[in-house]
Design an enzyme around this catalytic site. Structure first.
Site, PDB file in Angstrom:
ATOM      1  N   CYS A 505       0.821  -1.221   0.000  1.00 35.26           N
ATOM      2  CA  CYS A 505       0.000   0.000   0.000  1.00 35.26           C
ATOM      3  C   CYS A 505       0.851   1.266   0.000  1.00 35.26           C
ATOM      4  O   CYS A 505       0.520   2.254  -0.678  1.00 35.26           O
ATOM      5  CB  CYS A 505      -0.972   0.003   1.170  1.00 35.26           C
ATOM      6  SG  CYS A 505      -0.225  -0.284   2.791  1.00 35.26           S
ATOM      7  N   ASP A 629      -7.705   5.338  -1.284  1.00 36.06           N
ATOM      8  CA  ASP A 629      -7.283   4.099  -0.623  1.00 36.06           C
ATOM      9  C   ASP A 629      -6.560   3.181  -1.605  1.00 36.06           C
ATOM     10  O   ASP A 629      -7.167   2.698  -2.573  1.00 36.06           O
ATOM     11  CB  ASP A 629      -8.510   3.384  -0.051  1.00 36.06           C
ATOM     12  CG  ASP A 629      -8.151   2.303   0.948  1.00 36.06           C
ATOM     13  OD1 ASP A 629      -7.022   1.789   0.874  1.00 36.06           O
ATOM     14  OD2 ASP A 629      -9.003   1.971   1.793  1.00 36.06           O
ATOM     15  N   HIS A 631      -5.693   0.168  -1.114  1.00 32.49           N
ATOM     16  CA  HIS A 631      -5.982  -1.239  -0.850  1.00 32.49           C
ATOM     17  C   HIS A 631      -7.048  -1.808  -1.786  1.00 32.49           C
ATOM     18  O   HIS A 631      -7.375  -2.998  -1.694  1.00 32.49           O
ATOM     19  CB  HIS A 631      -6.443  -1.409   0.611  1.00 32.49           C
ATOM     20  CG  HIS A 631      -5.428  -0.926   1.609  1.00 32.49           C
ATOM     21  ND1 HIS A 631      -5.450   0.359   2.117  1.00 32.49           N
ATOM     22  CD2 HIS A 631      -4.358  -1.527   2.168  1.00 32.49           C
ATOM     23  CE1 HIS A 631      -4.442   0.512   2.962  1.00 32.49           C
ATOM     24  NE2 HIS A 631      -3.760  -0.616   3.011  1.00 32.49           N
TER      25      HIS A 631
END
Length: 678
Positions: A505, A629, A631
């Site tokens: 990440c 994000d 992820h």
């Protein structure tokens, strides 16, 4: 007082006052295609007289402005900012209008009638606000009869007015100019073969070059030259057909016609006459609604003009080719000068096609040709300069500007940097934004390709860009939103077939940050892969060689090392002991987005996010964080990303009491600093 009354001055440009902290002069730019008097843009005067810093050096300014501002726009006024006590505004405005009149006379001669000229004045002793400008106009083009303007109207949606009213006309003309001249002979003289006598090699070559430029100018007015005019988006299967106009159809004055024009005019057909009377609207849609303006390439109507020097019309009387022999007095030499002219012009849709060529394209080509000549002459024999015009649409400008760059120098070399800094100063642009690099230029090649019926798919990355645009609001009542400035690409897990789920990440956040620097043209390097990021950390000694190819996490400090090595970008790091402390940093984060505008990496525990903005109410302390994000593991589906909350506003504690930032984890925030460069 003037003999004509005007309702007021219309102002389209968003940033009229460039000089707020010191005295100086600005040129006011208008257009003959807009109601008078209308100010479309403004540029700073960089060259003034040593004896009077508030009066332009017209010789230097004329050449710069003529090459910078496209035909269809013109200088219609001057704005003077001064701090002289006891000076009457009307006197200063009169001097400004006098300078504008002299400027226009030098550019257009005595044959062109001046429009309403504007003189604007701001006295720094009383104010430095744009709203305190005093405007005067002269309907006679002189400083003797001035009328003070009582009404100034700032036009809403100026882009809409400019580009719904008019269109862009593009013309490219490659030139190869062979220059023949003779080296010094026994008598110390040199003869430019078939051109003229001169005293030295340099004078011979310069004279040959000047003659070649003159020959091109005459060729542009030749009755046999053909101008092919076509729509930018014409496909091979339909749309308006190209229109061909010849030199004899352009209404030159009779005394300007070459000798062979008489026979050419006799051959004008009904079809020629019809083509001559057509207007731009023949190629363009009848209605165009610009609700939001993104770019010239996307929103502006465009017409393409091609120049064909080979004659396609027949004279009544047959003519045989003529060869002339000029004996040389010494050894002849050949110097070939290559130019690629690229001219943009602006006009309204009701302008005749013949007028586009004679009043915009030909004068524009001649202006650019002389601009190139002035740059190349001093080094004609000693150095072959690689001069190339580029067109830009800087932020807040309503029309393109043209800049000639010397391609022999790299963009980071001091000579090019200083040239861009001078342009930023003239245009009122910030000095920490690379807005006039070649990568920022309008892509004329793609515009021209479309006229040949070619598909022009978007070339480059397939990644989603700027995914936060259009997301729902944060829910903060009375908050102030501070966002990332510029574009970025969204990097996340599993992209490019690379499985980094569970450990990559921070790498993906770094890739998003590097893409921002690339999109803003601070760098031309490719966004680094995970392996290249690891390799960089090994090269600087932060990691052991075994780190390359591993699945080890990295954090904010490692990201700062990589940004420094790859981009030379410095970073600021904010540490907080707990996720509960992050709302206390909102004011500092808002300041970062408003001054630096770069994406921020947030690392805490085993997770990393990219921060794109904050919404903060200083009074209540309520705040939200715009999170991108990394992820996410799906495909490039914008709707899925937004609806799934992979890009959206997050509160430290939501309405269900859930904490987004964990209280038992420390967090590091990496704030990349915008490089101070142009």
């Amino acid at each position: 007082m003037g003999t004509q009354s005007f309702a007021g001055i219309r102002i389209l440009c968003r940033n009229l006052l460039l000089l707020r902290e010191g005295s100086g002069v600005q040129w006011l730019i208008g257009s003959p295609f807009f109601p008078l008097p209308t100010i479309v843009s403004t540029v700073r005067c960089l060259h003034t007289l040593p004896s009077n810093p508030l009066f332009p050096d017209l010789a230097k300014e004329l050449d710069d402005i003529r090459s910078l501002i496209p035909r269809g726009f013109e200088v219609i006024g001057a704005l003077v900012v001064h701090d002289k006590d006891g000076t009457k505004a009307e006197k200063v405005a009169g001097d400004a209008i006098s300078a504008v009149g002299s400027f226009r006379k030098a550019q257009y001669g005595n044959d062109r009638e001046d429009p309403v000229l504007i003189g604007a004045v701001l006295d720094l002793n009383s104010s430095n606000s744009e709203r305190d400008l005093q405007f005067f106009i002269s309907s006679t083009g002189t400083s003797y009869k001035l009328e003070k303007v009582s009404s100034v109207v700032y036009v809403d949606q100026p882009e809409k007015e400019v580009w719904e009213r008019g269109c862009l006309v593009c013309c490219e003309l490659p030139l190869k100019l062979p220059l023949y001249y003779v080296s010094d002979n026994a008598n110390g003289e040199a003869l430019a073969l078939s051109l003229y006598l001169s005293l030295s090699n340099a004078f011979a070559a310069e004279g040959a070059y000047a003659q070649a430029i003159t020959a091109v100018e005459r060729k542009l007015l030749d009755p046999q030259v053909a101008y092919i005019i076509e729509a930018q988006d014409r496909s091979s299967s339909g749309g308006p057909q190209p229109v061909i106009l010849h030199g004899f159809e352009l209404d030159p004055a009779a005394e300007d016609l070459p000798e062979n024009a008489v026979n050419a005019v006799i051959l004008e057909s009904d079809e020629d006459s019809f083509a001559k009377s057509r207007t731009c609207s023949y190629f363009l849609s009848e209605t165009k609604d610009i609700t939001s303006f993104n770019s010239v390439e996307e929103n502006a109507d465009k017409i393409i003009v091609s120049v064909m020097f080979n004659g396609s019309k027949s004279n009544v009387e047959p003519a045989a080719p003529i060869a002339e022999y000029f004996p040389a007095l010494g050894e002849a030499k050949l110097l070939v000068v290559n130019h690629k002219l690229e001219v943009l012009s602006y006009c309204t849709k009701d302008l005749r096609l013949a007028d586009i060529i004679s009043k915009l394209i030909i004068p524009g080509l001649v202006d650019q040709l002389h601009s190139l000549k002035n740059k190349i002459l001093p080094d004609l024999l000693t150095q072959q300069l690689q001069l190339r015009p580029y067109h830009f649409m800087p932020p807040a400008f309503l029309h393109p500007i043209t800049v000639v760059y010397e391609l022999s120098y790299g963009e980071t070399e001091m000579k090019q940097v200083e040239a861009r800094r001078s342009l930023h100063l003239r245009l009122g642009l910030p000095f920490d934004r690379p807005l006039l690099r070649i990568a920022n230029a309008i892509n004329l090649s793609s515009i021209k390709d479309n006229t040949r019926g070619k598909s022009n798919p978007k070339v480059g990355s397939s990644l989603l860009k700027d995914v936060h645009h259009g997301i729902p609001s944060s829910g903060v009542s009375g908050g102030h939103v501070s966002l990332i400035q510029g574009s970025y690409e969204y990097y996340h897990y599993l992209q490019d077939g690379f499985d980094d789920s569970g450990w990559g990440c921070a790498y993906r956040s770094l890739q998003t940050i590097v893409s921002w620097f690339k999109q803003q043209h601070y760098t031309s390097i490719d966004v680094p892969s995970h392996r290249e990021i690891q390799q960089s950390l090994v090269e600087i000694g932060d990691k052991d060689p075994s780190f390359i190819g591993s699945r080890e996490w990295i954090g904010a400090i490692e990201l700062s090392f990589v940004l420094d090595k790859l981009l030379g970008a410095s970073c600021k790091v904010i540490n907080v002991r707990s996720g509960s402390e992050l709302p206390e940093k909102c004011r500092e984060l808002a300041l970062h987005f408003e001054t630096q505008g770069t994406p921020i990496m947030i690392g805490g525990g085993v997770l990393a996010y990219t921060l794109l903005g904050v919404d903060y109410n200083e009074t209540s302390g309520d705040c939200a964080f715009l999170i991108l994000d990394p992820h996410y593991t799906g495909n490039e589906d914008l709707k899925k990303i937004v609806n799934g909350g992979w890009c959206g506003w997050k509160k430290s504690v939501d309405n269900k009491g859930k904490h987004f930032f964990l209280h038992d984890k420390f967090y590091n925030l990496l704030l990349p600093q915008r490089p101070d460069m142009v």
